[in-house]
Design an enzyme around this catalytic site. Structure first.
Site, short mmCIF file in Angstrom:
data_model
loop_
_atom_site.label_atom_id
_atom_site.label_comp_id
_atom_site.label_asym_id
_atom_site.label_seq_id
_atom_site.Cartn_x
_atom_site.Cartn_y
_atom_site.Cartn_z
CE LYS A 163 44.65 37.44 40.43
NZ LYS A 163 43.38 37.73 39.71
CB SER A 183 40.54 36.83 42.20
OG SER A 183 41.01 37.13 40.88
CB SER A 191 39.36 39.33 39.15
OG SER A 191 38.45 38.35 39.60
#
Length: 485
Positions: free
Chosen positions: A75, A150, A174
């Site tokens: 990420k 997210s 997330s």
């Protein structure tokens, strides 16, 4: 693409090379990215270098670990030396870290092949990956829908077979919510189990890095590699790390009698009936496997959402104050003076959702409102933690739906922030209490969209949590289904 263990066997037996495996992943990324948009940065050259190093070790007769040569996504809010780390924000579009985050360094040391940095909601603020300043990631099961957020880029990349496993971060759900939307496994570990050094901070008392995989075993193997104490992180826990993957058994009762609690407050109004039906069937399956089922009340569970949206924005307003255009990141070029430069840089560098949360947090921490909002939210956080502690006196693991619905259409909730925030209703309390939680596939709706089951464990009981998830997974076929993208 095969599992970690299968790929490892192929490498050790020299049936395939690490370069071939890496190239396969890179070719798939190249083919899918025009419609999926999972990655912000594709690190093809570096990936092939890392894969070549693994092949050289094998050729020299050296022993390699399970993650050596395995394609992996990271990420884009975790610092990677020499590779851009933007947090999907304009304000960091030119930032290239001079150091590695602890987790990425551990994976490099383990021989993993990092194929790229995945898309996210800007600074990890969102539930759909629509808040990225650069692109909107699609859900591999239906390109018109969101992958969750997210960590939507990581979840979508794993679901679409662009990489075998990926790292995400979880502040209020997330990892687990996008895992649910994309039909993969996502684990949010105990707070402090994994170092946050090099993770760009959103809400420091809630943020936690965790793994995604297509199976519980792959997720456990990745957790093994990144868990552990780090002196660079003051919140890191000095605890012994078990071998999470080695302890997985298909027998739910391998560790003795298992008591599972259903949090009754997570069922009823607001829960999609299709999701409720799938989760209920999953609970029945766990009972057939030998678990004792108890209905548990956590009366303060419902207050997790409002307390989170005071605590998290308050911490974010402090953490994001450092982005002022002075030391690093983007700077407004047309400012007349220092104050103008601050204002213009932050006004144009941050997106709408980030600015909204900074404003909420600044207000909640301001003189005259601190006691009314922030302090009260922290007291509610303590009550939620106490509810969990009481529940765990009776049961070993708790179960809820991961998300109230399946993946929604892109653009459906962008004009209604409250509706978007409700997606984290089931996951937020776990972060507030610092507990481990995992989402595993437990069904599909009539449109072919995945449904997730959330299991919540006691502090540092990831091994037990993974064991329950694995036993359920092995007794079903949900994890074997893949999107036809």
């Amino acid at each position: 693409m095969a599992s970690i263990r299968e790929l490892h066997e192929q490498l050790v037996k020299k049936e395939r090379s690490a370069v071939e495996i890496a190239q396969e992943a890179l070719d798939r990324i190249q083919a899918l990215e025009p419609k999926l948009h999972s990655f912000l940065h594709i690190t093809a050259e570096k990936a092939l270098e890392q894969a070549s190093a693994v092949d050289a070790k094998i050729a020299a007769g050296e022993e390699i670990g399970l993650l050596a040569g395995i394609p992996l996504g990271v990420k884009d809010n975790m610092c990677t030396k020499g590779i851009p780390t933007t947090c999907a924000s304009r304000i960091l579009e030119n930032f290239v870290p001079p150091y590695e985050s602890t987790v990425s360094q551990k994976l490099i040391d383990a021989g993993a092949v990092i194929v790229g940095k995945t898309n996210l909601d800007e600074f990890a603020m969102g539930s759909s990956t629509e808040n990225s300043a650069y692109q909107v990631t699609a859900n591999p099961w239906d390109l018109s829908r969101v992958p969750g957020g997210s960590s939507g880029g990581s979840a979508a990349a794993v679901a679409a077979d662009e990489c075998v496993v990926a790292l995400g971060s979880d502040t209020g759900g997330s990892i687990r919510q996008p895992a649910s939307f994309c039909g993969v496994v996502g684990l949010k570990p105990t707070y402090g189990l994994i170092s946050r050094y090099g993770l760009v901070a959103y809400a420091s008392s809630l943020d936690q890095i965790g793994p995604f995989g297509r199976s519980v075993e792959d997720t456990a193997i990745l957790l093994n590699a990144i868990a552990g104490y780090d002196p660079k992180d003051s919140t890191s826990l000095k605890v012994e790390i078990p071998d999470y993957a080695a302890s997985l058994k298909p027998d739910l009762k391998a560790r003795g009698k298992l008591r599972i609690g259903i949090i009754k407050e997570t069922f009823g109004e607001g829960l999609d009936p299709v999701v409720e039906q799938a989760v209920t069937k999953a609970i029945e399956q766990l009972q057939r496997l030998g678990a004792e089922i108890h209905v548990i009340s956590c009366p303060n569970f419902r207050y997790g959402l409002p307390s989170y949206y005071i605590i998290a924005p308050s911490e974010a307003s402090a953490n994001l104050a450092r982005y002022d255009g002075v030391k690093y990141g983007w700077r407004a070029p047309d400012a007349d003076n220092l104050l103008s430069m601050y204002k213009t840089t932050r006004a144009t560098g941050f997106g709408t959702e980030v600015k909204r949360r900074i404003m909420i947090g600044t207000y909640a921490l301001s003189a005259g409102y601190y006691d009314a909002y922030y302090l009260k939210a922290q007291k509610v956080r303590t009550l939620i933690k106490q509810d969990f502690e009481r529940a765990f006196e009776t049961v070993d693991v708790l179960v809820t739906p991961t998300a109230p619905t399946t993946a929604f259409k892109a653009g459906e909730k962008t004009t209604d922030p409250l509706s978007m925030y409700l997606n984290d209703l089931m996951t937020i309390p776990v972060n507030l209490a610092g507990l481990p939680g995992i989402s595993i596939p437990c069904g599909f709706d009539d449109q072919g969209l995945p449904i997730g089951l959330q299991l919540i464990g006691k502090v540092l009981k990831e091994d037990q949590l993974l064991q329950v998830a694995y036993a359920y997974e092995q007794s079903t076929t949900w994890h074997l289904r893949q999107p036809t993208i």
